[in-house]
Motif scaffolding. Structure first.
Motif, PDB file in Angstrom:
ATOM      1  N   ALA A  68     -20.079  10.710  -3.505  1.00  0.00           N
ATOM      2  CA  ALA A  68     -19.429  10.090  -4.665  1.00  0.00           C
ATOM      3  C   ALA A  68     -19.837  10.758  -5.967  1.00  0.00           C
ATOM      4  N   ARG A  69     -21.037  11.348  -6.010  1.00  0.00           N
ATOM      5  CA  ARG A  69     -21.532  11.942  -7.251  1.00  0.00           C
ATOM      6  C   ARG A  69     -21.032  13.369  -7.493  1.00  0.00           C
ATOM      7  N   LEU A  70     -20.407  14.003  -6.508  1.00  0.00           N
ATOM      8  CA  LEU A  70     -19.897  15.354  -6.692  1.00  0.00           C
ATOM      9  C   LEU A  70     -18.850  15.381  -7.806  1.00  0.00           C
ATOM     10  N   ARG A  71     -18.861  16.435  -8.614  1.00  0.00           N
ATOM     11  CA  ARG A  71     -17.925  16.546  -9.734  1.00  0.00           C
ATOM     12  C   ARG A  71     -16.644  17.229  -9.262  1.00  0.00           C
ATOM     13  N   VAL A  72     -15.519  16.766  -9.806  1.00  0.00           N
ATOM     14  CA  VAL A  72     -14.215  17.228  -9.337  1.00  0.00           C
ATOM     15  C   VAL A  72     -13.345  17.646 -10.511  1.00  0.00           C
ATOM     16  N   PHE A  73     -12.621  18.757 -10.320  1.00  0.00           N
ATOM     17  CA  PHE A  73     -11.593  19.200 -11.255  1.00  0.00           C
ATOM     18  C   PHE A  73     -10.298  19.354 -10.457  1.00  0.00           C
ATOM     19  N   GLY A  74      -9.160  19.058 -11.057  1.00  0.00           N
ATOM     20  CA  GLY A  74      -7.902  19.374 -10.401  1.00  0.00           C
ATOM     21  C   GLY A  74      -6.879  18.263 -10.471  1.00  0.00           C
ATOM     22  N   VAL A  75      -5.702  18.578  -9.942  1.00  0.00           N
ATOM     23  CA  VAL A  75      -4.598  17.626  -9.846  1.00  0.00           C
ATOM     24  C   VAL A  75      -4.376  17.347  -8.364  1.00  0.00           C
ATOM     25  N   PHE A  76      -4.351  16.079  -7.987  1.00  0.00           N
ATOM     26  CA  PHE A  76      -4.309  15.694  -6.586  1.00  0.00           C
ATOM     27  C   PHE A  76      -3.151  14.736  -6.322  1.00  0.00           C
ATOM     28  N   PRO A  77      -2.399  14.950  -5.220  1.00  0.00           N
ATOM     29  CA  PRO A  77      -1.299  14.038  -4.894  1.00  0.00           C
ATOM     30  C   PRO A  77      -1.814  12.716  -4.339  1.00  0.00           C
ATOM     31  N   LEU A  78      -1.113  11.639  -4.668  1.00  0.00           N
ATOM     32  CA  LEU A  78      -1.479  10.314  -4.194  1.00  0.00           C
ATOM     33  C   LEU A  78      -0.745   9.912  -2.922  1.00  0.00           C
ATOM     34  N   ASP A  79       0.434  10.448  -2.705  1.00  0.00           N
ATOM     35  CA  ASP A  79       1.312   9.945  -1.656  1.00  0.00           C
ATOM     36  C   ASP A  79       0.966  10.447  -0.255  1.00  0.00           C
TER      37      ASP A  79
ATOM     38  N   THR B 171       0.839  -1.188   0.000  1.00  0.00           N
ATOM     39  CA  THR B 171       0.000   0.000   0.000  1.00  0.00           C
ATOM     40  C   THR B 171       0.882   1.249   0.000  1.00  0.00           C
ATOM     41  N   GLY B 172       0.603   2.161  -0.921  1.00  0.00           N
ATOM     42  CA  GLY B 172       1.353   3.408  -0.996  1.00  0.00           C
ATOM     43  C   GLY B 172       2.720   3.303  -1.635  1.00  0.00           C
ATOM     44  N   GLU B 173       3.033   2.167  -2.228  1.00  0.00           N
ATOM     45  CA  GLU B 173       4.368   1.948  -2.800  1.00  0.00           C
ATOM     46  C   GLU B 173       4.299   1.816  -4.321  1.00  0.00           C
ATOM     47  N   ARG B 174       5.203   2.508  -5.006  1.00  0.00           N
ATOM     48  CA  ARG B 174       5.417   2.306  -6.446  1.00  0.00           C
ATOM     49  C   ARG B 174       6.818   1.764  -6.644  1.00  0.00           C
ATOM     50  N   LYS B 175       6.985   0.982  -7.697  1.00  0.00           N
ATOM     51  CA  LYS B 175       8.285   0.348  -7.913  1.00  0.00           C
ATOM     52  C   LYS B 175       8.560   0.249  -9.407  1.00  0.00           C
ATOM     53  N   THR B 176       9.804   0.586  -9.808  1.00  0.00           N
ATOM     54  CA  THR B 176      10.233   0.416 -11.193  1.00  0.00           C
ATOM     55  C   THR B 176      11.309  -0.652 -11.250  1.00  0.00           C
ATOM     56  N   ILE B 177      11.139  -1.605 -12.161  1.00  0.00           N
ATOM     57  CA  ILE B 177      12.051  -2.746 -12.283  1.00  0.00           C
ATOM     58  C   ILE B 177      12.605  -2.765 -13.696  1.00  0.00           C
ATOM     59  N   GLU B 178      13.902  -2.930 -13.824  1.00  0.00           N
ATOM     60  CA  GLU B 178      14.493  -3.138 -15.145  1.00  0.00           C
ATOM     61  C   GLU B 178      14.560  -4.631 -15.396  1.00  0.00           C
ATOM     62  N   LEU B 179      13.865  -5.092 -16.423  1.00  0.00           N
ATOM     63  CA  LEU B 179      13.799  -6.510 -16.722  1.00  0.00           C
ATOM     64  C   LEU B 179      15.053  -6.972 -17.461  1.00  0.00           C
ATOM     65  N   ALA B 180      15.195  -8.286 -17.577  1.00  0.00           N
ATOM     66  CA  ALA B 180      16.414  -8.867 -18.151  1.00  0.00           C
ATOM     67  C   ALA B 180      16.655  -8.431 -19.590  1.00  0.00           C
ATOM     68  N   ASP B 181      15.594  -8.080 -20.309  1.00  0.00           N
ATOM     69  CA  ASP B 181      15.743  -7.687 -21.715  1.00  0.00           C
ATOM     70  C   ASP B 181      15.971  -6.183 -21.884  1.00  0.00           C
ATOM     71  N   GLY B 182      16.003  -5.443 -20.757  1.00  0.00           N
ATOM     72  CA  GLY B 182      16.171  -4.000 -20.824  1.00  0.00           C
ATOM     73  C   GLY B 182      14.867  -3.226 -20.768  1.00  0.00           C
TER      74      GLY B 182
ATOM     75  N   PRO C 127      -5.479   2.612  -3.149  1.00  0.00           N
ATOM     76  CA  PRO C 127      -4.230   1.830  -3.058  1.00  0.00           C
ATOM     77  C   PRO C 127      -3.144   2.509  -2.235  1.00  0.00           C
ATOM     78  N   TYR C 128      -3.353   3.772  -1.875  1.00  0.00           N
ATOM     79  CA  TYR C 128      -2.357   4.527  -1.108  1.00  0.00           C
ATOM     80  C   TYR C 128      -2.803   4.759   0.330  1.00  0.00           C
ATOM     81  N   GLN C 129      -3.959   4.226   0.702  1.00  0.00           N
ATOM     82  CA  GLN C 129      -4.521   4.445   2.032  1.00  0.00           C
ATOM     83  C   GLN C 129      -4.487   3.143   2.810  1.00  0.00           C
ATOM     84  N   THR C 130      -3.796   3.142   3.964  1.00  0.00           N
ATOM     85  CA  THR C 130      -3.664   1.918   4.749  1.00  0.00           C
ATOM     86  C   THR C 130      -4.996   1.451   5.304  1.00  0.00           C
ATOM     87  N   GLY C 131      -5.799   2.373   5.843  1.00  0.00           N
ATOM     88  CA  GLY C 131      -7.096   1.995   6.384  1.00  0.00           C
ATOM     89  C   GLY C 131      -8.189   2.060   5.326  1.00  0.00           C
TER      90      GLY C 131
END
Length: 325
Positions: A283-294, A125-136, A270-274
């Motif tokens: 849930a039906r309210l309309r939203v505009f904007g950029v929001f942080p996930l972390d 939860t709250g984790e992103r990961k980048t992996i370099e695979l064997a083929d590059g 996926p970023y919230q432990t609880g």
């Protein structure tokens, strides 16, 4: 969440970790555990892996419970007092197992997704990961995602068990690159695309060049740059561009343009432990904007300052979002 099931030995190992860490295991149970451990080398290997992965989350949860006595009971009451439609959704959340006193697995799953424990690569939860695979190639996993990687002389295959990934594919004319889900597979015809595994469907979107989609039911479609489709085994549905089909999560954010608030909450989960629950009206309210996930707490608090929302927190276990009455 994916329907992928844990193998029986891993499930037994998780069960033993939770029982022994609860502090309520009696001496006879500990003797049974020792016998189980000695019965098969695979038991010991599964125990060591699972215990190592769950040690910190369990310690954190126990610490929180000591620091916030009474919050667990308050969260349980809030869920049970919630109006029926929301309560029905809440009952589908594994974390309610602990809130109702039925076991710790649900809460632990919110920190370390149990279904992905035995995957080749996974994120918590709250984790992103980048992996370099064997083929590059470069594979990036969103929070709460899990994949198996199967490279052979004739094919490069990534099995998405749950969650979401983006892949930047390295060229290899002799070995196609495929991402498989529960509903079908996406084959790279270019370099960059994203795939999401949902509960009953998958989603694929292309950031560069194109991909070939083949569903388990035999349907086919070529997806070009900027396009996105959701698909089941027997249906393919083109999607208009929304936050679901964008890869902004790679930068730790989500951008919405006149979308329901439920879309933002889905991106935050996926970023919230609880548990993060929202009423149908909110849930039906309309939203505009950029929001942080972390920092989900900050994002939710900011929403309450700009929208007619009431946010109620029950320690780390439960956050309930409703319209302000």
């Amino acid at each position: 969440m994916s329907k992928t099931k844990l193998d029986p030995i891993t499930r037994d190992a998780i069960d033993w970790v939770l029982r022994l860490e609860s502090g309520h295991a009696c001496s006879s149970e500990r003797q049974v555990f020792k016998a189980w451990l000695a019965e098969n080398p695979a038991h010991k290997a599964a125990w060591q892996r699972v215990a190592g992965l769950l040690k910190n989350p369990l310690a954190d949860l126990q610490s929180v419970d000591r620091r916030s006595p009474g919050q667990l009971q308050a969260a349980r009451k809030a869920l049970l007092d919630t109006p029926s439609p929301v309560r029905k959704k809440a009952l589908q959340g594994g974390v309610l197992l602990l809130l109702l006193g039925l076991g710790a697995a649900g809460v632990v799953d919110r920190v370390v997704p149990l279904a992905g424990l035995m995957a080749d690569q996974h994120t918590g939860t709250g984790e992103r990961k980048t992996i370099e695979l064997a083929d590059g190639s470069r594979l990036t996993l969103n929070a709460r995602s899990a994949v198996d990687i199967e490279f052979s002389a004739g094919q490069r295959r990534v099995r998405l068990r749950e969650g979401e990934l983006q892949v930047d594919v390295a060229a290899d004319a002799k070995r196609p690159f495929v991402v498989a889900t529960d509903q079908g597979q996406v084959r790279a015809l270019g370099t960059r695309f994203m795939v999401r595994q949902g509960t009953d469907e998958s989603l694929a979107s292309v950031q560069q060049h194109s991909v070939q989609l083949d569903t388990l039911g035999g349907l086919q479609r070529k997806i070009e740059t900027g396009e996105a489709v959701s698909f089941t085994a027997n249906q393919i549905d083109p999607q208009t561009p929304t936050s679901r089909s964008q890869a902004d999560w790679l930068e730790g954010r989500v951008e919405l343009h006149d979308e329901p608030l439920s879309s933002l909450i889905d991106a935050l989960r996926p970023y919230q432990t609880g548990l993060l629950r929202i009423s149908p009206d909110a849930a039906r309210l309309r939203v505009f904007g950029v929001f942080p996930l972390d920092d989900t707490a900050h994002t939710v608090s900011a929403l309450a300052q700009t929208l007619p929302l009431k946010v109620t927190r029950y320690g780390p276990w439960l956050t309930v979002i409703d319209v302000r009455r």
